[in-house]
Write an enzyme that holds these catalytic residues in place. Structure first.
Site, PDB file in Angstrom:
ATOM      1  CB  CYS A   2      -0.941   0.100   1.197  1.00  0.00           C
ATOM      2  SG  CYS A   2      -2.002  -1.325   1.410  1.00  0.00           S
ATOM      3  NE  ARG A  27       4.605   1.868  -0.396  1.00  0.00           N
ATOM      4  CZ  ARG A  27       5.682   1.620   0.334  1.00  0.00           C
ATOM      5  NH1 ARG A  27       6.866   1.816  -0.191  1.00  0.00           N
ATOM      6  NH2 ARG A  27       5.584   1.189   1.565  1.00  0.00           N
ATOM      7  CD1 TRP A  74      -0.346  -6.463  -3.176  1.00  0.00           C
ATOM      8  CD2 TRP A  74      -0.440  -7.008  -1.010  1.00  0.00           C
ATOM      9  NE1 TRP A  74       0.012  -7.780  -3.057  1.00  0.00           N
ATOM     10  CE2 TRP A  74      -0.030  -8.139  -1.742  1.00  0.00           C
ATOM     11  CE3 TRP A  74      -0.575  -7.120   0.372  1.00  0.00           C
ATOM     12  CZ2 TRP A  74       0.259  -9.352  -1.147  1.00  0.00           C
ATOM     13  CZ3 TRP A  74      -0.284  -8.338   0.964  1.00  0.00           C
ATOM     14  CH2 TRP A  74       0.128  -9.433   0.212  1.00  0.00           C
ATOM     15  CG  ASN A 100       1.689   0.749   4.115  1.00  0.00           C
ATOM     16  OD1 ASN A 100       1.386  -0.434   3.980  1.00  0.00           O
ATOM     17  ND2 ASN A 100       2.925   1.194   3.975  1.00  0.00           N
ATOM     18  N   GLY A 101      -0.330  -0.854   6.534  1.00  0.00           N
ATOM     19  CA  GLY A 101       0.077  -1.627   7.709  1.00  0.00           C
ATOM     20  C   GLY A 101      -1.064  -2.519   8.146  1.00  0.00           C
ATOM     21  CD  GLU A 481      16.252 -13.522  -8.497  1.00  0.00           C
ATOM     22  OE1 GLU A 481      15.743 -14.054  -7.496  1.00  0.00           O
ATOM     23  OE2 GLU A 481      15.879 -12.419  -8.931  1.00  0.00           O
ATOM     24  CE  LYS A 485      12.868 -11.582 -10.598  1.00  0.00           C
ATOM     25  NZ  LYS A 485      13.501 -11.395  -9.382  1.00  0.00           N
ATOM     26  CD  GLU A 488       9.286 -12.260  -8.483  1.00  0.00           C
ATOM     27  OE1 GLU A 488       9.252 -11.783  -7.353  1.00  0.00           O
ATOM     28  OE2 GLU A 488      10.210 -11.989  -9.286  1.00  0.00           O
ATOM     29  CG  HIS A 504      18.413 -37.595  -5.417  1.00  0.00           C
ATOM     30  ND1 HIS A 504      18.764 -38.915  -5.239  1.00  0.00           N
ATOM     31  CD2 HIS A 504      19.572 -36.899  -5.524  1.00  0.00           C
ATOM     32  CE1 HIS A 504      20.088 -39.013  -5.217  1.00  0.00           C
ATOM     33  NE2 HIS A 504      20.594 -37.797  -5.397  1.00  0.00           N
ATOM     34  CE  LYS A 603      11.169  -2.976  -6.455  1.00  0.00           C
ATOM     35  NZ  LYS A 603      11.546  -4.337  -6.847  1.00  0.00           N
TER      36      LYS A 603
HETATM   37  C1  G6P Z   1       8.619  -9.004  -2.334  1.00  0.00           C
HETATM   38  C2  G6P Z   1       9.047  -8.606  -3.728  1.00  0.00           C
HETATM   39  C3  G6P Z   1      10.315  -9.359  -4.119  1.00  0.00           C
HETATM   40  C4  G6P Z   1      11.402  -9.125  -3.088  1.00  0.00           C
HETATM   41  C5  G6P Z   1      10.935  -9.487  -1.675  1.00  0.00           C
HETATM   42  C6  G6P Z   1      11.921  -9.018  -0.627  1.00  0.00           C
HETATM   43  O1  G6P Z   1       8.182 -10.311  -2.342  1.00  0.00           O
HETATM   44  O2  G6P Z   1       8.008  -8.864  -4.672  1.00  0.00           O
HETATM   45  O3  G6P Z   1      10.762  -8.902  -5.386  1.00  0.00           O
HETATM   46  O4  G6P Z   1      12.535  -9.886  -3.419  1.00  0.00           O
HETATM   47  O5  G6P Z   1       9.694  -8.844  -1.397  1.00  0.00           O
HETATM   48  O6  G6P Z   1      11.975  -7.626  -0.657  1.00  0.00           O
HETATM   49  P1  G6P Z   1      13.154  -6.747  -0.109  1.00  0.00           P
HETATM   50  O7  G6P Z   1      12.732  -5.332  -0.368  1.00  0.00           O
HETATM   51  O8  G6P Z   1      13.268  -7.047   1.351  1.00  0.00           O
HETATM   52  O9  G6P Z   1      14.388  -7.129  -0.834  1.00  0.00           O
END
Ligand code: G6P
Length: 608
Positions: A2, A27, A74, A100-101, A481, A485, A488, A504, A603
Site C-alpha cells: 500500500c 507498492r 494491496w 498502510n500496515g 532466482e 523471475k 513472478e 532424486h 514490491k
Molecule cells: C517481495 C518482492 C520481491 C522481493 C521481496 C523481498 O516479495 O516482490 O521482489 O525480493 O519482497 O523484498 P526486499 O525489499 O526485502 O528485498
C-alpha cells in the site's frame, strides 16, 4: 504494501495525489482512492482496479480543493472492492483515513465500536481508525488521532483529514514507512520519496512513534505523548528521471539495462584494488570486534534471500567462518542460536520488508551485531541496524527485482573483500576479485547486447507450462532466482533445483515438453553439470543453457545456448542471472502479462 500520500498547499490536490499514486503503484495496485476537502465538504472517490481507473473516475468530475489524502492498496483484510478501498470514513463521513500496515487488534476494537453504535461499511482493519478518531474528535485533530492510536496495536503509516479541521492533515508512523516533503508553498506526506520527488527533494524521514501535523502555516513533528521532536531535513539524492521509464516499454527492462551503471554506483569509491580489499564506512563499527565473531547469519526474503545464498559461498570461502542463510520469515519463529558472537546481515532492497526487519530486531535482541545490506536510503532496516552497506542500485520500480539483485551480489563481494582480508583472504586473491569487479560492468553490458537473441529464443518457450532451472554451487541460487523471475511475471510454474538433486525426484518430470534452463558456465562443477544435462537429454528434455563463450560441449546436447563472457568464477552469478532476467521478461511480454505489476504481488511487503 500500500502507498499513501497527502497534500496541503496552494495547488489543486487531486492531480498531485493521482500522480503520487501512479509513482507508488508498485507498492500495491488492486484498488485506490482519494479524499479531498473543500468548502462543499469531504469528497471521496475510490474503486477497485488499477490507478488508471481512479484517473477516469476523478476526471469525470474532478473534486476541487487544495488539501487531500490518497491510497493505493494491496489487499490484506478484505477483497479488493470499492467498499474496502481507502480512504475509510467514520459514521458521519467527517473523518477520512488512509493507512498502510495492519491493525492487529482490529477485531476486538471493531466489536467494541459496534457495541457503542458505530456502523461499519468495509471488512478492513483500517476502518476502526476512522471510528476511533471520530469518537475522540474535539477542537484538535492531532489530539484525536493521538488518543485513537493509544488503543491500537499493530503497524501503521497513516494520514487523516477531517471536515472539522479542513486545513490540517495528521499523519503517524509505526512500522510502515512515512516521510514528509517540504515544498515551497506546500507540504506532502507519503510512503515513498518517489511519490513527491517531482515536487520537492527536501524530506523528513519519520521514525516509529512519530506524528506530524501539516497545516497551512507549516508542520510540527511530535511523538505519541505530544512531545516535540526535532527532525533533520534530508535531500533525496536522485531525481524524477530515475523513476521514469526513459523510453523503455517497462520499468523491468529499463532496470535490467541499468545494471552496468548500477554496479558502477555500488562500487564507486569503495574498491581498494592494490590491497585487494574495500572501504566501507558503514562496517567500521565491527572492526574492533571482528575477531570475536564465530558465525555469520544472512537473513532475507525473496530475491534478496537468493542473494544471501550466493553471499554464503563468498563469505565462507573468504572468512572460514560458518555462514547460515535464513528465511527472515522463519528465523524469528524458531529459537535460533544467536548471541553476541554472531554477525547478522539483513538483506533487503526496500529496507521495509516486515519479516526481514523483524528478523534483524530479533537478532539484535539476542545480542548479535545487526547489520543491513539495503537499497532504499533512510528506510527502516538501516535505521534499526548497527551499521551496514547501501547497495546504491538507485530506485527499483518494477515489482520483479533485477538490478537490486546484481547490486546486492556486488555489495556482498565488497563485504567479502572487507571482512575476508581481515580474516582468511590472501591479498593476491583479494586483488584478483577486485580486478574482476572492475571488469564486471562492461561484461554485464556485453550480456545485455544479447537481448534480441534471447527474445528470439523466448518465442520457442513462451507456451511452456512448466520449467526446471538447474545450477550447482554458486549458481544454484541463480537457478532459484531465474525460476522466481519467470513465475513472478509470466505465471509459468518454474522450479529451481541443484542440478545433481534432479535425479532424486524432478527427473520424473522430464519429457519432450519440459524445458530445462541450465546454468552451465565453466567452473569446478562444470563437468558435473554437463553429466546432469546428459541425463536430461537422454530423456528428451529440452535444454536451454547459459554457457561460457566458446563452449561446444553443452551446445551438442542443448536446444539453445546463451553465451556469457568469461569472468572470475566467484562473479559468475552476477553475469549468469542477466540472461535469465531477460528470458523471463521476454516470455512474459510474449504472453501478454503485465510485467511491471504482476498479479497478487507487491514490491515492498510491509506485512507479515
Ligand atoms: C517481495 C518482492 C520481491 C522481493 C521481496 C523481498 O516479495 O516482490 O521482489 O525480493 O519482497 O523484498 P526486499 O525489499 O526485502 O528485498
Amino acid at each position: 504494501m500500500c502507498g499513501i500520500i497527502g497534500y496541503i498547499g496552494t495547488r489543486e490536490a487531486a492531480p498531485i495525489l493521482l500522480e503520487g499514486l501512479h509513482r507508488m503503484e508498485y507498492r500495491g495496485y488492486d484498488s485506490s482512492g482519494l479524499a479531498i476537502i473543500n468548502g462543499d465538504g469531504l469528497h471521496l472517490a475510490k474503486l477497485p482496479g488499477r490507478i488508471v481507473e481512479l484517473d477516469k473516475l476523478v476526471s469525470s468530475a474532478p473534486p476541487a480543493g487544495t488539501i487531500g489524502i490518497a491510497h493505493t492498496r494491496w489487499a490484506t483484510h478484505g477483497r479488493p472492492t470499492e467498499a474496502n478501498a481507502h480512504p475509510h470514513t467514520c459514521c458521519k463521513g467527517r473523518v477520512a483515513v488512509v493507512h498502510n500496515g495492519i491493525i492487529e487488534n482490529a477485531t476486538p476494537l471493531r466489536q467494541n465500536l459496534i457495541e457503542r453504535g458505530h456502523t461499519f461499511r468495509s471488512e478492513t482493519d483500517t476502518e476502526v481508525l476512522a471510528h476511533l478518531i471520530e469518537e475522540q474528535l474535539t477542537d484538535n485533530l492531532s489530539e484525536a488521532v493521538r488518543a485513537a492510536l493509544r488503543h491500537v496495536e499493530g503497524t501503521y503509516g497513516l494520514a487523516v483529514v477531517s471536515l472539522d479541521h479542513p486545513d490540517d492533515i495528521v499523519a503517524a508512523r509505526m512500522g510502515s514507512p512515512l516521510l514528509v516533503g517540504l515544498g515551497n508553498e506546500d507540504l506532502f506526506v507519503a510512503s515513498d520519496a518517489a511519490a513527491i520527488v517531482g515536487h520537492t527533494r527536501k524530506v523528513i524521514y519519520l521514525d516509529d512513534g512519530n506524528m506530524v501535523e501539516l497545516s497551512r502555516d507549516g508542520y510540527r513533528v511530535s511523538d505519541l505523548k505530544n512531545t516535540h521532536v526535532d527532525k533533520a531535513v534530508d535531500e533525496i539524492a536522485w531525481d524524477l528521471k530515475k523513476i521514469e521509464k526513459g523510453g523503455y516499454p517497462h520499468y523491468m527492462l529499463k532496470e535490467i539495462f541499468e545494471q552496468p551503471e548500477a554496479i558502477i554506483n555500488s562500487l564507486r569509491g569503495r574498491l581498494v584494488t592494490s590491497e585487494g580489499t574495500a572501504m566501507l564506512g558503514g562496517l567500521e563499527v565491527i572492526d574492533e570486534s571482528l575477531a570475536e565473531f564465530n558465525r555469520i547469519v544472512l537473513t532475507a526474503c525473496g530475491t534478496s534471500w537468493h542473494a544471501a545464498l550466493v553471499g554464503e559461498h563468498y563469505l565462507e570461502e573468504a572468512t572460514r567462518l560458518p555462514v547460515e542463510v535464513e528465511y527472515a520469515s522463519e528465523f524469528r519463529y524458531r529459537n535460533p542460536v544467536i548471541d553476541e558472537r554472531t554477525l547478522l546481515f539483513a538483506i533487503s532492497q526496500s529496507g521495509e520488508t516486515a519479516d526481514t526487519l523483524a528478523a534483524l530486531k530479533e537478532g539484535k535482541r539476542r545480542g548479535a551485531k545487526a547489520m543491513g545490506i539495503v537499497n532504499v536510503v533512510g528506510s527502516m532496516i538501516p535505521r534499526e541496524s548497527d551499521g551496514g552497506i547501501y547497495i546504491h542500485a538507485g530506485p527499483e520500480i518494477g515489482v520483479a527485482s533485477t538490478k537490486a539483485f546484481t547490486c546486492q551480489l556486488t555489495a556482498l563481494m565488497l563485504l567479502t573483500l572487507y571482512i575476508g582480508r581481515r580474516k582468511h583472504l590472501s591479498v593476491e586473491r583479494g586483488r584478483e576479485l577486485a580486478r574482476a569487479l572492475e571488469e564486471l560492468p562492461d561484461l554485464v553490458q556485453q550480456v545485455l547486447e544479447r537481448s534480441s537473441e534471447i527474445q528470439q529464443i523466448a518465442t520457442q518457450y513462451a507456451d511452456a507450462v512448466n520449467f526446471l532451472y538447474l545450477g550447482r554451487g554458486l549458481n544454484f541460487p541463480v537457478a532459484l532466482e531465474g525460476a522466481l523471475k519467470l513465475k513472478e511475471i509470466s505465471y509459468i510454474h518454474a522450479e529451481g533445483y541443484p542440478a545433481a538433486e534432479m535425479k532424486h525426484g524432478p527427473i520424473a518430470l522430464i519429457d519432450e515438453n519440459m524445458p530445462c534452463v541450465a546454468i552451465a558456465t565453466r567452473d569446478s562443477v562444470y563437468p558435473k553439470v554437463l553429466s546432469n544435462l546428459e541425463e536430461v537429454h537422454a530423456r528428451q528434455g529440452r535444454i536451454l543453457a547459459v554457457v561460457t563463450e566458446g563452449d561446444n560441449d553443452v551446445a551438442r546436447i542443448a536446444e539453445h545456448i546463451i553465451e556469457v563472457p568469461e569472468i572470475d568464477v566467484m562473479l559468475t552469478p552476477i553475469l549468469n542471472v542477466v540472461p535469465l532476467q531477460l528470458l523471463a521478461y521476454h516470455i512474459a511480454v510474449l504472453r501478454g502479462c503485465d510485467v511491471d505489476k504482476p498479479r497478487n504481488l507487491a514490491k515492498a511487503v510491509t506485512v507479515e
